[in-house]
Motif scaffolding. Structure first.
Motif, PDB file in Angstrom:
ATOM      1  N   ASP A 257     -43.665  -0.172  49.371  1.00  0.00           N
ATOM      2  CA  ASP A 257     -44.222   0.023  49.916  1.00  0.00           C
ATOM      3  C   ASP A 257     -44.875  -0.748  51.454  1.00  0.00           C
ATOM      4  N   HIS A 258     -44.382  -2.174  51.805  1.00  0.00           N
ATOM      5  CA  HIS A 258     -44.306  -1.940  53.138  1.00  0.00           C
ATOM      6  C   HIS A 258     -43.173  -2.150  54.007  1.00  0.00           C
ATOM      7  N   VAL A 259     -42.263  -0.952  53.171  1.00  0.00           N
ATOM      8  CA  VAL A 259     -41.468  -0.156  53.953  1.00  0.00           C
ATOM      9  C   VAL A 259     -41.787   1.386  54.514  1.00  0.00           C
ATOM     10  N   ARG A 260     -42.389   1.484  53.089  1.00  0.00           N
ATOM     11  CA  ARG A 260     -43.410   2.658  53.734  1.00  0.00           C
ATOM     12  C   ARG A 260     -44.520   2.935  55.072  1.00  0.00           C
ATOM     13  N   ALA A 261     -45.328   1.659  54.716  1.00  0.00           N
ATOM     14  CA  ALA A 261     -46.495   1.254  56.419  1.00  0.00           C
ATOM     15  C   ALA A 261     -45.907   1.389  57.100  1.00  0.00           C
ATOM     16  N   ALA A 274     -36.851   5.158  48.265  1.00  0.00           N
ATOM     17  CA  ALA A 274     -37.106   3.860  48.772  1.00  0.00           C
ATOM     18  C   ALA A 274     -35.324   3.371  49.839  1.00  0.00           C
ATOM     19  N   PHE A 275     -34.342   3.750  49.549  1.00  0.00           N
ATOM     20  CA  PHE A 275     -33.234   3.512  49.788  1.00  0.00           C
ATOM     21  C   PHE A 275     -33.487   4.840  51.723  1.00  0.00           C
ATOM     22  N   LEU A 276     -33.701   5.738  51.311  1.00  0.00           N
ATOM     23  CA  LEU A 276     -33.840   6.551  53.086  1.00  0.00           C
ATOM     24  C   LEU A 276     -34.825   6.178  53.576  1.00  0.00           C
ATOM     25  N   LEU A 277     -35.536   5.320  52.731  1.00  0.00           N
ATOM     26  CA  LEU A 277     -36.969   5.188  53.930  1.00  0.00           C
ATOM     27  C   LEU A 277     -36.414   3.718  54.321  1.00  0.00           C
ATOM     28  N   ARG A 278     -35.015   3.001  53.814  1.00  0.00           N
ATOM     29  CA  ARG A 278     -35.150   1.720  53.864  1.00  0.00           C
ATOM     30  C   ARG A 278     -33.813   2.122  55.829  1.00  0.00           C
ATOM     31  N   ARG A 279     -33.059   3.107  55.246  1.00  0.00           N
ATOM     32  CA  ARG A 279     -31.918   3.708  55.915  1.00  0.00           C
ATOM     33  C   ARG A 279     -32.123   4.445  58.437  1.00  0.00           C
ATOM     34  N   VAL A 285     -35.684   1.985  64.078  1.00  0.00           N
ATOM     35  CA  VAL A 285     -35.483   0.707  64.956  1.00  0.00           C
ATOM     36  C   VAL A 285     -34.734   0.089  66.180  1.00  0.00           C
ATOM     37  N   LEU A 286     -33.545   0.352  65.436  1.00  0.00           N
ATOM     38  CA  LEU A 286     -32.380   0.401  66.409  1.00  0.00           C
ATOM     39  C   LEU A 286     -32.260   1.624  67.538  1.00  0.00           C
ATOM     40  N   GLU A 287     -32.375   2.596  67.514  1.00  0.00           N
ATOM     41  CA  GLU A 287     -32.405   3.222  68.626  1.00  0.00           C
ATOM     42  C   GLU A 287     -33.410   3.307  69.859  1.00  0.00           C
ATOM     43  N   ILE A 288     -34.491   2.588  69.646  1.00  0.00           N
ATOM     44  CA  ILE A 288     -35.879   2.025  70.425  1.00  0.00           C
ATOM     45  C   ILE A 288     -34.685   0.870  70.850  1.00  0.00           C
ATOM     46  N   ARG A 289     -34.187   0.267  70.359  1.00  0.00           N
ATOM     47  CA  ARG A 289     -33.887  -1.453  71.386  1.00  0.00           C
ATOM     48  C   ARG A 289     -32.267  -0.389  71.818  1.00  0.00           C
ATOM     49  N   HIS A 290     -32.432   0.544  71.763  1.00  0.00           N
ATOM     50  CA  HIS A 290     -30.812   0.712  72.519  1.00  0.00           C
ATOM     51  C   HIS A 290     -31.544   1.015  73.447  1.00  0.00           C
ATOM     52  N   LEU A 291     -32.946   2.362  73.658  1.00  0.00           N
ATOM     53  CA  LEU A 291     -33.446   2.613  75.017  1.00  0.00           C
ATOM     54  C   LEU A 291     -34.055   1.356  75.761  1.00  0.00           C
ATOM     55  N   ASP A 292     -34.832   0.336  75.367  1.00  0.00           N
ATOM     56  CA  ASP A 292     -34.709  -0.276  75.250  1.00  0.00           C
ATOM     57  C   ASP A 292     -34.106  -0.971  76.982  1.00  0.00           C
ATOM     58  N   ARG A 293     -32.874  -1.521  76.270  1.00  0.00           N
ATOM     59  CA  ARG A 293     -31.287  -2.210  77.129  1.00  0.00           C
ATOM     60  C   ARG A 293     -31.494  -0.648  77.975  1.00  0.00           C
ATOM     61  N   ALA A 294     -31.041   0.429  78.021  1.00  0.00           N
ATOM     62  CA  ALA A 294     -31.272   1.503  78.959  1.00  0.00           C
ATOM     63  C   ALA A 294     -32.685   1.403  79.594  1.00  0.00           C
ATOM     64  N   LEU A 295     -33.462   1.310  79.716  1.00  0.00           N
ATOM     65  CA  LEU A 295     -35.228   1.389  80.225  1.00  0.00           C
ATOM     66  C   LEU A 295     -34.836  -0.105  80.982  1.00  0.00           C
ATOM     67  N   LEU A 296     -34.343  -1.324  80.769  1.00  0.00           N
ATOM     68  CA  LEU A 296     -34.206  -1.969  81.455  1.00  0.00           C
ATOM     69  C   LEU A 296     -33.245  -1.512  82.717  1.00  0.00           C
ATOM     70  N   LEU A 297     -32.098  -0.992  81.978  1.00  0.00           N
ATOM     71  CA  LEU A 297     -30.924  -0.979  83.160  1.00  0.00           C
ATOM     72  C   LEU A 297     -31.876  -0.029  84.514  1.00  0.00           C
ATOM     73  N   LEU A 298     -32.938   0.778  84.216  1.00  0.00           N
ATOM     74  CA  LEU A 298     -33.094   2.156  85.387  1.00  0.00           C
ATOM     75  C   LEU A 298     -34.355   0.974  85.631  1.00  0.00           C
ATOM     76  N   GLY A 299     -35.280   0.995  85.261  1.00  0.00           N
ATOM     77  CA  GLY A 299     -36.608   0.001  86.051  1.00  0.00           C
ATOM     78  C   GLY A 299     -38.199   0.106  85.543  1.00  0.00           C
ATOM     79  N   LEU A 300     -38.889  -0.361  85.472  1.00  0.00           N
ATOM     80  CA  LEU A 300     -40.094   0.325  84.888  1.00  0.00           C
ATOM     81  C   LEU A 300     -40.806   0.886  86.298  1.00  0.00           C
TER      82      LEU A 300
END
Length: 365
Positions: A257-261, A274-279, A285-300
């Motif tokens: 239920d925590h993962v669903r939320a 459940a295993f597909l939800l976690r995956r 979230v890892l994709e957002i993390r990669h986007l964050d690093r690319a955005l930091l290189l670009l500059g806000l």
């Protein structure tokens, strides 16, 4: 009376002269006066002489037809705008959406060709290219169901009705009217904010089950402060990072239920095993993390107003009631946190979408 030998010699001389042609400098009178027929030309030469004229006339004909079609289309659009303004709005939105989608497909093709040529992974792309690929994948997944419904014969009318009555669920953003874009954004924000309390309650339950008293106290204090103050400090989030890399708060250990939320915060379907939800949650979230690093290189500072608000919305912030400076300050805080965390601490990044945004984008009463 002429001699037979002389006659024979004269005939032979005339035959030789005819075979050798006219003497040098002599001009045939027929050619000089232009009275005789033109010399024989080969078919290839004649075709080459006529082809420029044909190509010019063909281009002129195509241009004339295209201009006539444009004029007829303009008259038709003026008629629709005068007589059926609501239908004209849908028609113009669909037409503009098709053009935007075609341009986006060309851009995606260019990005993929560049990736293939330079042997790049999606994580090595610049920020805007990475974001285009991410959004294109989500759009593609959204239109797959409507494509499946349209497969049976005579199902096109059903598809059109479904697209008319359920545009938010079945149409991608290119085919939304400006009014629909605002309405759907507000609907998505309300839907996300409705899940925030469930995530916070689940986090409190896990915090109370932590075996060590110090991490338990810090996490419970953080949850209580998030409910009372607009936004926690970055140092408070980093102080509990060790708890999110432990066994109880790992994404693979959370209750279903925590993962669903948490999945609903990212607008992922909660109706999966459940295993597909976690995956899926970990992957996004890892994709957002990669986007964050690319955005930091670009500059806000390189982001437009629309790109800035879209980046905040992706990371959990309801930015429709915030100004440009507030959105940029929030995104700077998010980037500092994201670039401090490791991949093993991705659970904290997923929960930070709620911890940082719970009261930051609260609309005025």
């Amino acid at each position: 009376m002429a001699l037979p030998g002389a006659a024979a010699r004269g005939g032979l001389w005339r035959l030789g002269a005819a075979a050798l042609g006219p003497p040098r400098g002599h001009v045939q009178p027929q050619l000089a006066l232009g009275l005789s027929s033109s010399p024989v030309r080969s078919p290839v030469f004649s075709q080459l002489c006529r082809s420029p004229v044909r190509s010019v006339s063909s281009r002129s004909l195509v241009a004339a037809v295209a201009a006539a079609a444009r004029r007829a289309n303009a008259r038709y659009e003026r008629y629709l705008e005068r007589s059926f303004p609501r239908f004209f709005l849908l028609y113009s939105t669909f037409k503009t959406g098709l053009q935007a989608l075609f341009l986006e497909l060309q851009e995606i093709r260019r990005i993929r060709a560049r990736m293939s040529q330079l042997q790049l992974s999606p994580q090595q792309l610049p920020y805007r290219d990475m974001e285009r690929l991410r959004q294109f994948r989500r759009d593609l997944l959204k239109i797959i169901p409507i494509g499946i419904i349209a497969i049976p014969p005579f199902a096109n009318f059903l598809v059109l009705l479904l697209m008319y009555f359920f545009p938010r669920q079945l149409l991608i953003r290119h085919f939304w009217t400006p009014r629909q874009q605002l309405e759907f954004l507000a609907a998505y924000e309300r839907r996300r904010r409705a899940v925030y309390p469930a995530v916070l309650r689940a986090l409190v339950r896990v915090a109370r089950a932590l075996p060590e008293p110090q991490p338990r106290h810090l996490l419970l204090q953080l949850c209580a402060q998030v409910c009372a103050t607009p936004c926690p400090q970055l140092a408070q989030l980093l102080a509990v990072r060790s708890s999110f890399s432990g066994s109880l708060l790992l994404l693979s250990s959370l209750h279903v239920d925590h993962v669903r939320a948490l999945s609903q915060v990212l607008f992922l379907s909660p109706h999966l095993p459940a295993f597909l939800l976690r995956r899926r949650l970990r992957s996004h979230v890892l994709e957002i993390r990669h986007l964050d690093r690319a955005l930091l290189l670009l500059g806000l500072g390189q982001l437009s107003e629309e790109e800035l608000r879209a980046a905040c919305f992706l990371r959990g912030l309801s930015s429709s009631h915030l100004g440009h400076a507030e959105c940029r300050a929030w995104l700077e805080r998010w980037l500092r946190l994201s670039c401090e965390l490791q991949a093993s601490e991705v659970s904290l990044l997923a929960h930070s979408m709620v911890l940082l945004a719970l009261n930051a984008g609260q609309p005025p009463e």
